[in-house]
Design an enzyme around this catalytic site. Structure first.
Site, PDB file in Angstrom:
ATOM      1  N   GLU A 113       0.865  -1.203   0.105  1.00 12.79           N
ATOM      2  CA  GLU A 113       0.255   0.157  -0.038  1.00 12.79           C
ATOM      3  C   GLU A 113       0.772   1.225  -0.069  1.00 12.79           C
ATOM      4  O   GLU A 113       0.754   2.253  -0.696  1.00 12.79           O
ATOM      5  CB  GLU A 113      -1.062  -0.101   1.187  1.00 12.79           C
ATOM      6  CG  GLU A 113      -2.072  -0.926   0.934  1.00 12.79           C
ATOM      7  CD  GLU A 113      -1.760  -2.358   1.463  1.00 12.79           C
ATOM      8  OE1 GLU A 113      -0.688  -2.544   1.952  1.00 12.79           O
ATOM      9  OE2 GLU A 113      -2.696  -2.954   1.436  1.00 12.79           O
ATOM     10  N   HIS A 127      -9.564  -4.707  11.270  1.00 16.60           N
ATOM     11  CA  HIS A 127     -10.591  -4.714  10.051  1.00 16.60           C
ATOM     12  C   HIS A 127     -11.611  -3.979  10.287  1.00 16.60           C
ATOM     13  O   HIS A 127     -12.822  -3.978   9.266  1.00 16.60           O
ATOM     14  CB  HIS A 127     -10.803  -5.952   9.335  1.00 16.60           C
ATOM     15  CG  HIS A 127      -9.507  -6.799   8.803  1.00 16.60           C
ATOM     16  ND1 HIS A 127      -8.470  -7.123   9.454  1.00 16.60           N
ATOM     17  CD2 HIS A 127      -9.180  -6.921   7.669  1.00 16.60           C
ATOM     18  CE1 HIS A 127      -7.655  -7.646   8.935  1.00 16.60           C
ATOM     19  NE2 HIS A 127      -8.094  -7.582   7.519  1.00 16.60           N
TER      20      HIS A 127
END
Lengths: 349, 476
Positions: B209, B278
């Site tokens: 990322e 998450h």
């Protein structure tokens, strides 16, 4: 400063096949013409005088905050600038004044930015570490160590996407070379064969920590090996070596072979920033670099030896660039601070 | 004319120092770069190098002197061809010059003082908000002509259509992210895009990322319009330096010369039973940063119109979706080019007793609560904020002036949340209209638990919204 052999996998083209032989060593240094020597001399001297002036203005309190001087490393950016074509991009870290001067950005605008004045290249809102020029294809001045490496890889992505034949020169230091995002970038650059030259300016110290104390392997030119990116070490104090290596890397990139690493072995004479007493290295070490490897003195000696210039002619060049630096300092000091209304401009379009 | 050597500032904060040692003596020849003295600052002992060459004509401040102010002349340097007699002429002028040279010092202090400086000159007692005073006219939603066909589709399809339309419109738009191409998106948002646009414009990235976000920002700075899909915004924390420091701040740092027209999008907030790492809503994080736009739509029609706007926007836009909503069906107008203004909230239900402000998945609690409250005779006005930054506070204030009561609904953590900001601005700008404290219904102040019952407790629910409304309407 011989590079080690790399096992490049990208080679089908002319440059690639040539690379296998040449890669064992730094590309051969080609002698400069008289014009090239004189150009290199003036450009390097301009950067040095500019930086000395910046250091002086810092001492006077005209420049505040951080100020990272490029003195000692001038041959790197000047040699690369001499090898680039119009439209090739440059992006670097916070030690960026030399890059901006080399790619033709206005010294007055750079100095005024250092002083935080309205005539600065970023209207006084960027400072020493943050200046940009679309016209000169200079993409900054970045203050987070290593952050410019993915960005520079993105410039190369644009080049490939637009098929414009341009090459991104992405500069970073021996300190940044251990950042994770550098390797994320290496991987994508080779995976997609992006035209980017990664220029590692190894000035031997990441702030106060020597390369040996920070890096498990110290031949930084080989940091691309596990991605299949070739690289060489270059004498970054010899402007001719820099240009020759860059010529080679440029051809490599333009032929579609993907990225290339140039580790420029160089040295910064001053501290990391202005408040660095540089106690982590000996005076002898610094003195030795200055007296035996100075990039400007090398050119000066060749010019005199070949009788391409007289002492007086070189003195005249010195006087001229001193004038440019002094003019920039005068401009920066006499220019107004940005109007308070500028506080809220350029945030969003 | 001899050159004055001034006491230098050797650190960003130095105002004075001790002259601990003169390395050069009077009469010594000095070259540029030679160390002439050592100065003790608040941090360290530093060497002072000569900037000019010449002969050290006179030492004005002796070694051992303490508390020497920055910019005080400490020595005089004779230039080539000058002798000591030049010093006498110079000494007269040195005093006023020292004062003069103090001016830049004052100037250099200005940046530090700048935050205190008000944007406009104000009288002593006038409060000026630190928020940018510039009002941007974001425009209104486009008229949907009577008789326009409405197609029922999922949020997922609407997002895909928005990207496809914009990619057809401009060659410079491309999509990159993990699993966006061959897999067609981890949540199947990019279905069909690889087939239509090819691998040049729909790009699978490695799982990096930080790297691919920075790469995309560089591409945006150099003329492309990237859409970066994060598999979830939880993973964008790996890349948040590039989003904030590189994308959001470049326009300002470059004095307006260069910016990053880029969209960062993907699912944000809690899904279901995926645990603490998450399940987080990042709206408040990004919305706190100047230079950024933040969009968080609820309906498919808004998502489509706002994503198209985000892709065309010259600024970096964080576009926060929600996995739980991807499969929800909504009516979307069938129009050639349905683009909505970023920064405009929408009154989705008019009411008189209380204002409910929500956005994104929060609407799934606010809307049923309003329906239930109506049955109980409480009329709620429901506002879908749609954009978090720029915040459409005017629409909220207009409603609060009517209802006198405000409840916000979101799934994020309560502390320093978007709700906190709405409550702050409302009390600042509509204090006299409030008949009750502003209440917020949010996720609880805990990392998201895994156990089904605890997860349910950690998230807000419709009953909490109803309870909050009853509290502010004093009908509990």
């Amino acid at each position: 400063m011989a590079g080690t052999e790399t096992k490049s996998t990208g080679g089908r083209s002319k440059a690639a096949s040539k690379a296998r032989g040449a890669m064992k060593n730094t590309p051969a240094i080609a002698d400069f013409t008289k014009e090239e020597e004189l150009k290199a001399y003036r450009e390097m001297l301009l950067i040095r005088r500019f930086e000395e002036k910046a250091g002086q203005l810092y001492g006077m309190g005209v420049i505040g905050g951080f100020c990272h001087l490029y003195i000692g490393q001038e041959a790197v950016v000047v040699g690369m600038e001499m090898a680039k074509q119009d439209g090739d991009q440059m992006i670097t870290s916070y030690r960026d004044h030399g890059h901006m001067i080399a790619c033709g950005m206005d010294p007055n605008g750079v100095m005024a930015e250092l002083a935080g004045r309205q005539g600065g290249l970023s209207k006084g809102k960027g400072g020493s570490m943050h200046m940009f020029s679309k016209e000169k294809q200079f993409y900054g001045g970045h203050g987070i160590v290593g952050a410019q490496v993915p960005l520079g890889t993105g410039l190369a992505f644009t080049n490939k996407y637009k098929e414009n034949g341009k090459v991104s020169m992405t500069f970073f230091g021996d300190g940044a070379v251990n950042q994770g995002q550098v390797y994320e970038s290496f991987n994508m650059a080779k995976l997609w064969n992006l035209p980017v030259i990664y220029v590692i300016e190894n000035n031997k110290y990441g702030m106060g920590t020597s390369v040996e104390r920070a890096s498990s392997t110290t031949d930084l030119s080989q940091r691309g090996q596990s991605f299949g990116i070739p690289g060489v070490q270059v004498d970054g104090m010899d402007v001719r070596a820099v240009k020759a290596a860059t010529d080679y890397a440029m051809e490599w990139c333009r032929e579609g072979n993907g990225p290339y690493i140039l580790e420029m072995i160089t040295y910064r004479y001053r501290g990391h920033s202005m408040s660095d007493p540089a106690k982590y290295r000996s005076k002898d070490e610094v003195q030795k670099m200055k007296s035996e490897h100075d990039p400007i003195e090398q050119v000066r000696a060749r010019l005199l030896e070949k009788e391409w210039a007289t002492e007086d002619e070189l003195k005249a060049i010195d006087k001229e660039v001193r004038g440019v630096a002094a003019g920039a300092a005068d401009f920066a000091q006499s220019d107004a601070e940005p109007d308070p209304s500028e506080l809220y401009t350029d945030i969003i379009l | 004319m001899p050159i004055e050597i001034l006491m230098p500032a050797l650190s960003p904060t130095m105002e004075e120092g001790n002259l601990s040692k003169w390395v050069k003596k009077e009469g010594d020849t000095v070259e540029a770069g030679d160390v002439i003295a050592e100065i003790e600052t608040d941090k360290a002992t530093m060497e002072v190098e000569a900037v000019d060459e010449g002969v050290l004509g006179k030492i004005l401040v002796q070694e051992g002197a303490e508390g020497v102010k920055v910019n005080t002349p400490i020595a005089m340097l004779l230039e080539e061809g000058e002798d000591a007699s030049a010093l006498e002429n110079a000494s007269a002028s040195s005093a006023p010059k020292a004062e003069e040279s103090a001016a830049p010092e004052a100037a250099a202090e200005a940046p530090a003082a700048a935050p205190a400086a008000a944007p406009q000159p104000v009288s002593e007692n006038e409060y000026v908000s630190p928020c940018a005073p510039v009002k941007i006219d974001v425009g209104q939603d486009p008229e949907i002509p009577a008789g326009t066909e409405m197609r029922n589709m999922t949020l997922r399809e609407a997002l895909r259509d928005a990207m496809a339309e914009e990619m057809r419109r401009s060659e410079n738009v491309f999509l990159m992210g993990e699993e966006v191409a061959e897999y067609e998106g981890a949540y199947k948002i990019s279905q069909g895009l690889l087939a239509e646009f090819g691998e040049k414009r729909v790009i699978d990235t490695p799982i990096t990322e930080h790297g691919f976000t920075g790469l995309a920002v560089g591409a945006a700075m150099s003329g492309l319009n990237p859409i970066v899909e994060f598999m979830t915004f939880n993973f964008a924390m790996q890349a948040i330096d590039q989003i904030i420091n590189s994308a959001a701040k470049t326009l300002y740092m470059s004095g307006g010369q260069m910016g990053a027209p880029i969209v960062f999008r993907g699912p944000n907030g809690a899904a279901s039973r995926v645990g603490a790492q998450h399940s987080q809503d990042f709206a408040a994080w990004y919305a706190s940063v100047p230079g950024m736009k933040v969009v968080q739509p609820y309906s498919a029609a808004d998502a489509k119109g706002l994503l198209k706007a985000a892709i065309r926007d010259p600024n970096p836009v964080v576009f926060l979706e929600n996995e739980m909503l991807y499969g929800n069906h909504f009516d979307v107008p069938v129009l050639d080019d349905y683009v909505l203004p970023i920064g405009r909230a929408k009154v989705v239900q008019e009411g008189t007793d209380v204002t409910l402000v929500s956005w994104g998945i929060g609407m799934t609690y606010a809307l049923p609560a309003a329906e239930e409250l109506a049955k109980q005779g409480i009329s709620a006005e429901v506002i879908d904020l749609r954009t978090i930054r720029p915040l459409d506070i005017d629409t909220i204030l207009a409603s609060v002036r009517k209802t006198g009561r405000l409840v916000t609904v979101e799934e994020a953590f309560p502390i320093c949340s978007v709700s906190s900001e709405i409550a702050y601005q409302t009390q600042e700008l509509a204090f006299d209209y409030l008949d009750a404290p502003i209440l917020r219904v949010t996720g609880k102040d805990v990392p998201m638990p895994y156990a089904a019952n605890l997860e349910k407790l950690a998230l807000p629910n419709t009953k909490e919204v109803i309870d909050a409304v009853k509290a502010v309407t004093y009908t509990a």
